[in-house]
Design a protein around this motif. Sequence first.
Motif, PDB file in Angstrom:
ATOM      1  N   TYR A 189       0.775  -1.210  -0.003  1.00 32.19           N
ATOM      2  CA  TYR A 189      -0.179   0.052  -0.025  1.00 32.19           C
ATOM      3  C   TYR A 189       0.704   1.326   0.097  1.00 32.19           C
ATOM      4  CZ  TYR A 189      -4.113  -2.895   1.149  1.00 32.19           C
ATOM      5  OH  TYR A 189      -5.141  -3.957   1.251  1.00 32.19           O
ATOM      6  N   ARG A 215       2.182   1.693  -3.620  1.00 31.97           N
ATOM      7  CA  ARG A 215       1.243   1.818  -4.664  1.00 31.97           C
ATOM      8  C   ARG A 215       0.641   2.985  -4.512  1.00 31.97           C
ATOM      9  NH1 ARG A 215      -4.574  -1.762  -4.978  1.00 31.97           N
ATOM     10  NH2 ARG A 215      -5.180  -0.603  -6.784  1.00 31.97           N
ATOM     11  N   TYR A 216       0.422   3.655  -3.284  1.00 32.99           N
ATOM     12  CA  TYR A 216      -0.322   4.919  -3.425  1.00 32.99           C
ATOM     13  C   TYR A 216       0.587   5.851  -3.002  1.00 32.99           C
ATOM     14  CZ  TYR A 216      -4.470   1.944  -2.981  1.00 32.99           C
ATOM     15  OH  TYR A 216      -5.442   0.942  -3.168  1.00 32.99           O
TER      16      TYR A 216
END
Length: 113
Positions: A57, A60-61
């Motif tokens: 996460y 990814r973000y």
Amino acid sequence: MIVLFIATIIFNFSQIGKAKRDKDILSDIYMIGEIIPRGEIISIHNEMWNDWSLTGYLIRYFYISCDGSDNKHNYYLIRKDLSNNKLLDSYESYPINTKHLDLYTVNRQHKVD
């Protein structure tokens, strides 16, 4: 059969953007991502190194990479349920209202370049 197919498509589109799995962790990740600059490498507790959801996460973000070794970076992330380790001596707590994760920054006298 056609009605079932259409109902499935409508249901799938209605779920776009809704987090069900890891909702609380994602909430913490978004708060942390607002603080840590994109592309930063952060230290994490070594027991969190295999938490692929967390590291995934962050990458990814927010393009934030995690280092589970004893290397010191400008930020340190640890789950609230883990005991503090020796690295925390050179970090200070960052005031953020997260549910599962604690964020620390390097003490001014221990600044990493």
